[in-house]
Scaffold this motif. Structure first.
Motif, short mmCIF file in Angstrom:
data_model
loop_
_atom_site.label_atom_id
_atom_site.label_comp_id
_atom_site.label_asym_id
_atom_site.label_seq_id
_atom_site.Cartn_x
_atom_site.Cartn_y
_atom_site.Cartn_z
N GLY A 1 0.84 -1.20 0.00
CA GLY A 1 0.00 0.00 0.00
C GLY A 1 0.87 1.25 0.00
O GLY A 1 2.10 1.16 0.08
N PRO A 2 0.23 2.43 -0.07
CA PRO A 2 1.00 3.68 -0.17
C PRO A 2 1.92 3.91 1.02
O PRO A 2 2.96 4.56 0.88
N PHE A 3 1.58 3.34 2.20
CA PHE A 3 2.42 3.57 3.38
C PHE A 3 3.61 2.61 3.44
O PHE A 3 4.41 2.67 4.36
N ASP A 4 3.71 1.71 2.46
CA ASP A 4 4.81 0.73 2.47
C ASP A 4 6.01 1.19 1.65
O ASP A 4 7.00 0.46 1.57
N LEU A 5 5.94 2.35 0.99
CA LEU A 5 6.99 2.70 0.04
C LEU A 5 8.37 2.80 0.69
O LEU A 5 9.38 2.37 0.11
N GLY A 6 8.44 3.37 1.90
CA GLY A 6 9.72 3.48 2.59
C GLY A 6 10.29 2.10 2.91
O GLY A 6 11.46 1.80 2.66
N ARG A 7 9.43 1.23 3.44
CA ARG A 7 9.85 -0.14 3.78
C ARG A 7 10.29 -0.89 2.53
O ARG A 7 11.31 -1.58 2.51
N LEU A 8 9.52 -0.71 1.47
CA LEU A 8 9.82 -1.40 0.21
C LEU A 8 11.17 -0.94 -0.36
O LEU A 8 11.99 -1.74 -0.80
N ASP B 1 10.72 5.79 -7.77
CA ASP B 1 10.79 4.71 -8.79
C ASP B 1 9.72 3.66 -8.50
O ASP B 1 8.99 3.21 -9.39
N LEU B 2 9.65 3.28 -7.21
CA LEU B 2 8.71 2.22 -6.83
C LEU B 2 7.27 2.68 -6.98
O LEU B 2 6.41 1.93 -7.46
N ALA B 3 7.01 3.94 -6.58
CA ALA B 3 5.65 4.48 -6.72
C ALA B 3 5.24 4.49 -8.19
O ALA B 3 4.10 4.15 -8.53
N HIS B 4 6.20 4.83 -9.05
CA HIS B 4 5.91 4.86 -10.49
C HIS B 4 5.56 3.45 -11.00
O HIS B 4 4.58 3.27 -11.73
N LEU B 5 6.35 2.47 -10.59
CA LEU B 5 6.08 1.08 -11.02
C LEU B 5 4.70 0.62 -10.56
O LEU B 5 3.94 0.00 -11.31
#
Ligand SMILES: CC(C)(COP(=O)(O)OP(=O)(O)OC[C@H]1O[C@@H](n2cnc3c(N)ncnc32)[C@H](O)[C@@H]1OP(=O)(O)O)[C@@H](O)C(=O)NCCC(=O)NCCS
Length: 176
Positions: free
Chosen positions: A16-23, A39-43
């Motif tokens: 989810g949107p709150f996982d981007l830092g962890r990812l 980059d990850l948000a774009h993917l």
């Protein structure tokens, strides 16, 4: 080599949107060339794109808040009846415990459920561990791409393209 204990439970959920830092931190722990949060948000925002995150529940070993530690991820994309495994990684401490197996299985099932008949991926020709993981899940080599990866040290490495028949592997689609 001593066999590591398998974790008591691996939980897989959608990124989810709150996982981007962890990812992004997990990705950095797995690959020399890290992908940023954007980059990850774009993917993940691409049509048909989704991510899965693996979390471990290990009671006494990973206690309290950390009992829901994120230890691995996969990123996929489905376009009509084809899907692609864009990336998969497990934090070094948690490898060889079946985490990638759970992530790959869940990724294949999710792609199949939304209508993909095949899954493709690229893997470096020298990444023998990942190749073995994929072969165990029904992937076969279907091509070679010379100079596919450009490593930070300047080295260029070829990739195998691998393909899996999701229909044969996961059964009928529940999708459109
Ligand atoms: C490849 C990777 C995702 C595997 O994750 P993992 O959680 O350790 O994999 P699993 O525990 O589910 O392994 C399942 C099977 O795959 C094979 N395998 C996985 N890693 C292996 C390795 N380093 N060497 C040999 N075989 C390996 C084994 O057959 C293993 O079964 P076993 O442990 O019972 O022998 C992990 O090593 C990683 O993140 N590597 C860096 C990133 C990467 O290379 N990603 C793939 C890019 S294409």
């Amino acid at each position: 080599m001593a066999t590591l204990p398998k974790p008591a439970a691996i939980s897989i959920r959608t990124v989810g949107p709150f996982d981007l830092g962890r990812l992004s931190r997990l990705h950095k722990s797995c690959f020399e060339e890290a992908w940023s949060r954007s980059d990850l948000a774009h993917l993940l925002a691409m049509p048909g794109g989704f991510g899965l995150i693996a979390r471990l529940y290990e009671g006494g070993l990973v206690a309290g808040f950390d009992a829901m530690r994120g230890v691995g991820f996969s990123l996929c994309r489905v376009v009509r009846d084809e899907s692609e495994l864009l990336s998969i990684g497990v934090a070094p401490t948690w490898r060889r415990r079946g985490v990638a197996t759970s992530l790959l299985q869940a990724s294949m099932e999710r792609c199949r459920a939304i209508g993909a008949a095949q899954m493709f991926l690229e893997v470096a020709v020298d990444n023998h561990g990942a190749q073995r993981l994929y072969e165990e899940h029904g992937f076969e080599r279907v091509g070679v791409r010379p100079d596919y990866y450009h490593r930070p040290n300047g080295e260029r490495v070829a990739a195998y393209t691998m393909r899996c028949d999701l229909e044969a592997r996961c059964g009928p689609s529940r999708g459109p």
